[in-house]
Write a protein that holds these residues in place. Sequence first.
Motif, PDB file in Angstrom:
ATOM      1  N   UNK A 261       0.818  -1.216   0.000  1.00 18.83           N
ATOM      2  CA  UNK A 261       0.000   0.000   0.000  1.00 18.83           C
ATOM      3  C   UNK A 261       0.857   1.275   0.000  1.00 18.83           C
ATOM      4  N   UNK A 262       0.243   2.359   0.402  1.00 22.08           N
ATOM      5  CA  UNK A 262       0.897   3.655   0.303  1.00 22.08           C
ATOM      6  C   UNK A 262       1.949   3.883   1.378  1.00 22.08           C
ATOM      7  N   UNK A 263       2.527   5.073   1.338  1.00 17.72           N
ATOM      8  CA  UNK A 263       3.564   5.394   2.319  1.00 17.72           C
ATOM      9  C   UNK A 263       3.739   6.889   2.496  1.00 17.72           C
ATOM     10  N   UNK A 264       4.502   7.249   3.510  1.00  9.17           N
ATOM     11  CA  UNK A 264       4.897   8.655   3.748  1.00  9.17           C
ATOM     12  C   UNK A 264       6.260   8.547   4.409  1.00  9.17           C
ATOM     13  N   UNK A 265       7.215   8.126   3.588  1.00  5.66           N
ATOM     14  CA  UNK A 265       8.479   7.638   4.152  1.00  5.66           C
ATOM     15  C   UNK A 265       9.426   8.773   4.531  1.00  5.66           C
ATOM     16  N   UNK A 266      10.124   8.597   5.645  1.00  7.88           N
ATOM     17  CA  UNK A 266      11.073   9.627   6.094  1.00  7.88           C
ATOM     18  C   UNK A 266      12.474   9.420   5.515  1.00  7.88           C
ATOM     19  N   UNK A 267      13.206  10.508   5.423  1.00  5.49           N
ATOM     20  CA  UNK A 267      14.641  10.454   5.092  1.00  5.49           C
ATOM     21  C   UNK A 267      15.330  11.322   6.145  1.00  5.49           C
ATOM     22  N   UNK A 268      16.254  10.717   6.865  1.00  4.78           N
ATOM     23  CA  UNK A 268      16.909  11.434   7.969  1.00  4.78           C
ATOM     24  C   UNK A 268      18.322  11.796   7.543  1.00  4.78           C
ATOM     25  N   UNK A 269      18.649  13.078   7.595  1.00  2.53           N
ATOM     26  CA  UNK A 269      19.995  13.523   7.200  1.00  2.53           C
ATOM     27  C   UNK A 269      20.694  14.114   8.427  1.00  2.53           C
ATOM     28  N   UNK A 270      21.735  13.416   8.887  1.00  3.08           N
ATOM     29  CA  UNK A 270      22.506  13.914  10.033  1.00  3.08           C
ATOM     30  C   UNK A 270      23.525  14.962   9.560  1.00  3.08           C
ATOM     31  N   UNK A 271      24.190  15.555  10.545  1.00  6.54           N
ATOM     32  CA  UNK A 271      25.018  16.732  10.256  1.00  6.54           C
ATOM     33  C   UNK A 271      26.375  16.381   9.627  1.00  6.54           C
ATOM     34  N   UNK A 272      26.732  15.069   9.601  1.00 11.85           N
ATOM     35  CA  UNK A 272      28.098  14.705   9.193  1.00 11.85           C
ATOM     36  C   UNK A 272      28.175  14.213   7.747  1.00 11.85           C
ATOM     37  N   UNK A 273      27.346  14.772   6.857  1.00 10.71           N
ATOM     38  CA  UNK A 273      27.304  14.277   5.481  1.00 10.71           C
ATOM     39  C   UNK A 273      27.980  15.198   4.493  1.00 10.71           C
ATOM     40  N   UNK A 274      28.340  14.623   3.359  1.00 12.21           N
ATOM     41  CA  UNK A 274      28.659  15.468   2.204  1.00 12.21           C
ATOM     42  C   UNK A 274      27.305  15.990   1.718  1.00 12.21           C
ATOM     43  N   UNK A 275      27.091  17.291   1.834  1.00 12.82           N
ATOM     44  CA  UNK A 275      25.748  17.835   1.612  1.00 12.82           C
ATOM     45  C   UNK A 275      25.260  17.670   0.181  1.00 12.82           C
ATOM     46  N   UNK A 276      26.165  17.773  -0.793  1.00 14.56           N
ATOM     47  CA  UNK A 276      25.702  17.627  -2.179  1.00 14.56           C
ATOM     48  C   UNK A 276      25.302  16.184  -2.483  1.00 14.56           C
ATOM     49  N   UNK A 277      26.091  15.244  -1.965  1.00 18.38           N
ATOM     50  CA  UNK A 277      25.731  13.835  -2.214  1.00 18.38           C
ATOM     51  C   UNK A 277      24.366  13.540  -1.594  1.00 18.38           C
ATOM     52  N   UNK A 278      24.192  13.977  -0.344  1.00 17.48           N
ATOM     53  CA  UNK A 278      22.907  13.725   0.334  1.00 17.48           C
ATOM     54  C   UNK A 278      21.765  14.470  -0.362  1.00 17.48           C
ATOM     55  N   UNK A 279      22.039  15.694  -0.836  1.00 15.38           N
ATOM     56  CA  UNK A 279      20.976  16.483  -1.488  1.00 15.38           C
ATOM     57  C   UNK A 279      20.511  15.806  -2.774  1.00 15.38           C
ATOM     58  N   UNK A 280      21.463  15.280  -3.544  1.00 15.76           N
ATOM     59  CA  UNK A 280      21.032  14.636  -4.797  1.00 15.76           C
ATOM     60  C   UNK A 280      20.162  13.416  -4.502  1.00 15.76           C
TER      61      UNK A 280
END
Length: 500
Positions: A261-280
């Motif tokens: 069935x359907x969803x409303x899935x979360x994506x959690x981004x912590x502070x220690x990421x390469x921001x562009x990789x995570x953003x894409x």
Amino acid sequence: MAFPIPSRQLFIDGEWREPIKRNRIPIINPATEETVGDIPAANAEDVEAAVSAARKALKRNKGRDWAATSGAHRARYLRAIAAKVSERKDHFVKLETMDSGKPLDEVALDIDDVSTCSEYFAGQAEALDDKQKYPVKLPMDRFKSHVLRQPIGVVGLISPWNYPLLMATWKIAPALAAGCTAVLKPSELASVTCLEFGEVCNEVGLPPGVLNILSGLGPDAGAPLVSHPDVDKIAFTGSSATGSKVMGSAAQLVKPVTLELGGKSPIIVFEDNDLDIAAEWAIFGCFWTNGQICSATSRLLVHESIAAEFVDRLVKWTEKIKISDPFEEGCRLGPVISKGQYDKIMKYISTAKSEGATISCGGSRPEHLKKGYYIEPTIVTDISTSMQIWREEVFGPVLCVKTFSSEDEAIELANDTEYGLAAAVFSKDLDRCERVTKALEVGAVWVNCSQPCFCHAPWGGVKRSGFGRELGEWGIENYLNIKQVTSDISDEPWGWYKSP
Ligand code: NAD
């Protein structure tokens, strides 16, 4: 778009049959809003004919032609189907792109996945032969027990429009591998490639009636399939609202169901990421498939210390997305499927605004596209957890953003939903990823990515996202009955009663 749209009938018992009531449903190209053809619309009488053909195919020659033959025998058909779909890839890709509005490059991947999935379940069919007569250890030497895995019987397969042929294949391939016979009811909004699949079945010599394909409206064709007493199981993919109706109807006959069935899935981004990789990945996780993904990670939770910078990058990445006719080279976002979906998504966006959210980018029809059901990829910020856009499945290119300050708060916000299909977590700290993964109430977790999906791994949700697992070695189990066989291997009498 200069290619002919085939005019098909219902595929029943290996033949193309006109629907008994002769009704048809228009095919509307979502990129142009033009009617480009039509598909047959089945009703209860056609369902009756298809179920009877499937039952006949199940029992033909006492099952020796299909249900009771070896998995290896059935695998040959699945491999032939995979090869035929690959051979006809261009044909399927063009039709699916037109019918669904998905970018051509994405559809090409979907059609490859149709072949991969058919091949994969050919392997599962072969493996089934080795699992037969699986021994069960008993605590009494006098008895010996083993387990048989047998096809459930005639199965009803009901699928949605966001990956039309692929979602159907996720059901057809394991059902056929298991030895079931089937009636497929694809979505009325995108049935063209599913109907074309009938031609493939005939070309590979699939015995008539093993797979029947009925396009038609949900209440007219889907509902009678679910309630039919001669259908042994329903595998359904679609919205939670319809899934609940399907389950209610199947319950009357104690018929097993699996519900994706359907969803409303979360994506959690912590502070220690390469921001562009995570953003894409974050925009891919929500805007791929024109934002119409059951597992869309559409609730972004970002650590407050990087939130402003991250949203800024998200907007920059989003502004680069090429929105165009799905056939145009480099298209990365096409139209949504229908006028109904377009209006629904726009309403979600306007309600969000009226509830006080900020539209950080998108939110409208792209200026350069006057026709077609196009919606700009949209990022919504200043969200509170009570807002409709945060709680309900939008099923369009809309990403909502909220901040968190601690790991515990991120988990709490992620799980604060009635859905439980998927989630993604981004951090360089893999121990943290593992802790969060375990705490998430979902059926699939992506670590440092979002959406890659392989037919080798199990798929399905918890909570109101459904139950049962498709794909992988778990997928075939949905279509098998487990039969216990226990024998007395002693020559001695049982000796419970006095002998006469
Ligand atoms: P939908 O529920 O409107 O329709 C799904 C299918 O059910 C269609 O074939 C439709 O004709 C049929 N149907 C409608 N009413 C019926 C009834 N009363 N009885 C039997 N069948 C009926 O869903 P949709 O709009 O086609 O698809 C979008 C939904 O599907 C979204 O909620 C999405 O999240 C979900 N989905 C889930 C997954 C997953 O794997 N969990 C995958 C793709 C889509």
